[in-house]
Design a protein around this motif. Structure first.
Motif, mmCIF file in Angstrom:
data_model
loop_
_atom_site.group_PDB
_atom_site.id
_atom_site.type_symbol
_atom_site.label_atom_id
_atom_site.label_comp_id
_atom_site.label_asym_id
_atom_site.label_seq_id
_atom_site.Cartn_x
_atom_site.Cartn_y
_atom_site.Cartn_z
ATOM 1 N N HIS A 38 58.407 10.378 69.826
ATOM 2 C CA HIS A 38 58.231 11.215 70.861
ATOM 3 C C HIS A 38 59.453 12.132 70.921
ATOM 4 N N ILE A 39 59.364 13.385 70.873
ATOM 5 C CA ILE A 39 60.385 14.297 70.791
ATOM 6 C C ILE A 39 60.042 15.352 72.199
ATOM 7 N N GLU A 40 61.120 15.029 72.930
ATOM 8 C CA GLU A 40 61.126 16.116 74.111
ATOM 9 C C GLU A 40 61.540 17.404 73.948
ATOM 10 N N LEU A 41 60.728 18.531 74.266
ATOM 11 C CA LEU A 41 61.571 19.879 73.915
ATOM 12 C C LEU A 41 61.586 20.320 75.354
ATOM 13 N N GLY A 42 62.119 21.683 75.255
ATOM 14 C CA GLY A 42 62.563 22.248 76.652
ATOM 15 C C GLY A 42 61.406 22.364 77.524
ATOM 16 N N ASP A 43 61.666 22.236 78.888
ATOM 17 C CA ASP A 43 60.488 22.512 79.815
ATOM 18 C C ASP A 43 60.109 23.824 80.227
ATOM 19 N N SER A 44 60.858 24.929 79.455
ATOM 20 C CA SER A 44 60.301 26.335 79.963
ATOM 21 C C SER A 44 59.263 26.947 79.017
ATOM 22 N N PHE A 45 58.691 26.053 78.051
ATOM 23 C CA PHE A 45 57.533 26.480 77.370
ATOM 24 C C PHE A 45 56.312 26.844 78.258
ATOM 25 N N PRO A 46 55.459 27.674 78.066
ATOM 26 C CA PRO A 46 55.148 28.698 77.153
ATOM 27 C C PRO A 46 56.108 30.015 76.943
ATOM 28 N N MET A 47 57.091 29.710 78.043
ATOM 29 C CA MET A 47 57.801 31.157 78.120
ATOM 30 C C MET A 47 59.344 30.560 78.192
ATOM 31 N N PRO A 48 59.736 30.194 76.799
ATOM 32 C CA PRO A 48 61.081 29.691 76.534
ATOM 33 C C PRO A 48 62.191 30.396 76.635
ATOM 34 N N SER A 49 63.168 29.766 77.224
ATOM 35 C CA SER A 49 64.636 30.331 77.430
ATOM 36 C C SER A 49 65.013 30.402 75.767
ATOM 37 N N ALA A 50 66.066 31.223 75.550
ATOM 38 C CA ALA A 50 66.630 31.525 74.169
ATOM 39 C C ALA A 50 67.201 29.854 73.667
ATOM 40 N N ALA A 51 68.077 29.129 74.490
ATOM 41 C CA ALA A 51 68.035 27.841 74.222
ATOM 42 C C ALA A 51 67.254 26.990 73.881
ATOM 43 N N HIS A 52 66.179 26.809 74.641
ATOM 44 C CA HIS A 52 65.029 25.794 74.331
ATOM 45 C C HIS A 52 64.106 26.350 73.027
ATOM 46 N N MET A 53 64.313 27.619 72.807
ATOM 47 C CA MET A 53 63.661 27.864 71.292
ATOM 48 C C MET A 53 64.219 27.486 70.410
ATOM 49 N N GLU A 54 65.787 27.847 70.488
ATOM 50 C CA GLU A 54 66.491 27.268 69.395
ATOM 51 C C GLU A 54 66.453 25.949 69.264
ATOM 52 N N HIS A 55 66.427 25.176 70.168
ATOM 53 C CA HIS A 55 66.522 23.724 70.239
ATOM 54 C C HIS A 55 65.107 23.233 69.406
ATOM 55 N N ALA A 56 64.152 23.763 70.063
ATOM 56 C CA ALA A 56 62.748 23.380 69.346
ATOM 57 C C ALA A 56 62.785 23.623 67.922
ATOM 58 N N ILE A 57 63.280 24.909 67.439
ATOM 59 C CA ILE A 57 62.991 25.172 66.042
ATOM 60 C C ILE A 57 64.015 24.353 65.044
ATOM 61 N N GLU A 58 65.252 23.985 65.618
ATOM 62 C CA GLU A 58 65.966 23.109 64.805
ATOM 63 C C GLU A 58 65.570 21.759 64.846
ATOM 64 N N THR A 59 65.138 21.432 65.995
ATOM 65 C CA THR A 59 64.580 19.910 66.064
ATOM 66 C C THR A 59 63.355 19.820 65.127
ATOM 67 N N LEU A 60 62.435 20.672 65.142
ATOM 68 C CA LEU A 60 61.273 20.338 64.314
ATOM 69 C C LEU A 60 61.524 20.839 62.868
ATOM 70 N N ALA A 61 62.382 21.664 62.579
ATOM 71 C CA ALA A 61 62.675 21.907 61.243
ATOM 72 C C ALA A 61 63.507 20.743 60.521
ATOM 73 N N ALA A 62 64.254 19.879 61.382
ATOM 74 C CA ALA A 62 64.917 18.862 60.705
ATOM 75 C C ALA A 62 63.984 17.665 60.501
ATOM 76 N N LEU A 63 62.609 17.533 60.930
ATOM 77 C CA LEU A 63 61.842 16.571 60.657
ATOM 78 C C LEU A 63 61.602 16.271 58.855
ATOM 79 N N PRO A 64 61.490 15.248 58.290
ATOM 80 C CA PRO A 64 61.285 15.008 57.063
ATOM 81 C C PRO A 64 59.831 15.359 56.656
ATOM 82 N N PRO A 65 59.521 15.703 55.316
ATOM 83 C CA PRO A 65 58.251 16.181 54.951
ATOM 84 C C PRO A 65 57.144 14.909 55.011
#
Length: 345
Positions: A38-65
């Motif tokens: 379970h990955i908990e992302l920022g609670d500002s989606f679907p209107m994400p803050s810049a910080a939550h957007m960056e955290h989501a992208i970096e976290t999801l991009a780090a997942l192994p294929p």
């Protein structure tokens, strides 16, 4: 069993239909043997803050294929497309209903969400939806191949309490205090029925604080304070008795991609009064509910009056609801459907 991660914004214990669905799905997939993070992302989606957007992208991009990603629709329809394209894991989009279909959006925001979700859906390996209605919208309006879409209808817990309707009759409505749920329409409809003896309870947290305040004001303006209870957010153990004591269930919704609360009402054999919008006509079986046009106060009031005043109509709707409720899938069924999607990736 395929390894996977389930990325969900904010608190998974939030009491809305979408969060209940995803919480039950996460537990159900684990019960089937999936190694599911379970990955908990920022609670500002679907209107994400810049910080939550960056955290989501970096976290999801780090997942192994080799670990599939199930991504909640609040994030999926609003995350930056270029950032989502960096994800190496195969993506299963979990779309309850398109974000651009939300009530009250300004044209610019609606257009932005539509384009973002359409472009992001092109990156999905598979798509999970709760209803044929959402499946149809995604294939016709968003260009998603029907072969990529799997309908995983929400499960339903069977009631733990016997149905013991209160006297006077109690009208129950369950939905967050948000303009889309149409509680303002319901209050205006109830104000036309003060010649009948009834009480009403509206359950739902203040998702939109300004709208919640406006509803409280409307209760007083319509002089319904002694009949209508705005119960706020209610835990499941406290909600079960409200369903058990209800005479009928209503939700004057302006749009639903599914509507888990309708299944909860059917499981308890409650007649339903709602609106013919979104997935509601597919979710509420013919005979178990009366559906009126969105925002039609006189029609909603007349339908509620008919169920309360006509014992034969109410009895027939109760039987239809009980029959439909007995045939509803369980959350284990929902998990098995999603599991087959993961294992086929």
């Amino acid at each position: 069993m395929r390894q996977a991660a389930f990325a969900i914004p904010g608190d998974i214990a939030t009491l809305t239909g979408g969060y209940i669905y995803e919480r039950c799905l996460l537990h159900g997939l684990r019960d089937l043997g999936h190694d599911l993070t379970h990955i908990e992302l920022g609670d500002s989606f679907p209107m994400p803050s810049a910080a939550h957007m960056e955290h989501a992208i970096e976290t999801l991009a780090a997942l192994p294929p080799d670990r599939a990603l199930i991504l909640d629709g609040l994030v999926y329809g609003s995350i930056d497309t270029a950032g989502l394209a960096r994800v190496r894991a195969p993506i299963v989009a979990m779309i309850h209903h398109p974000l651009a279909a939300e009530t009250g959006l300004d044209p610019a925001t609606q257009a932005h969400l539509f384009k973002t979700e359409r472009d992001n859906l092109a990156l999905a390996t598979r798509v999970l939806v709760p209803s044929p209605h959402t499946s149809h919208i995604l294939s016709t309006d968003y260009g998603v191949s029907p072969e990529k879409i799997t309908i995983a209808r929400p499960g339903t817990k069977r009631p733990s309490l016997p149905h013991t309707p209160s006297d006077p009759p109690r009208i129950l409505s369950v939905g967050i205090l948000h303009p889309r749920k149409g509680h303002d329409t319901l209050l205006q409809a109830l104000a036309r029925m003060t010649d009948l003896d009834w009480r009403a309870t509206i359950v739902g947290g203040p998702h939109d604080p300004a709208h919640a305040k406006a509803l409280a004001t409307l209760v007083e303006t319509l002089d319904l304070g002694d009949r209508v209870t705005l119960a706020g957010r209610v835990a499941q153990e406290d909600l079960d008795p409200l369903y058990a004591q209800a005479t009928l269930f209503t939700l004057a919704t302006r749009y639903e991609g599914y509507g888990i609360v309708f299944d909860e009402a059917l499981a308890r054999g409650l007649p339903i009064v709602s609106c013919a919008t979104g997935a509601v006509p597919q979710t509420v079986p013919e005979g178990a509910g009366l559906l009126v046009p969105v925002g039609d106060v006189p029609a909603l009031s007349a339908a509620l009056r008919r169920v309360l005043s006509d014992p034969e109509t109410r009895a027939a709707m109760t039987v239809a609801a009980q029959t439909a409720g007995a045939a509803l899938p369980t959350w284990a069924d929902t998990a098995r459907t999603a599991s087959s999607v993961l294992n086929a990736l």
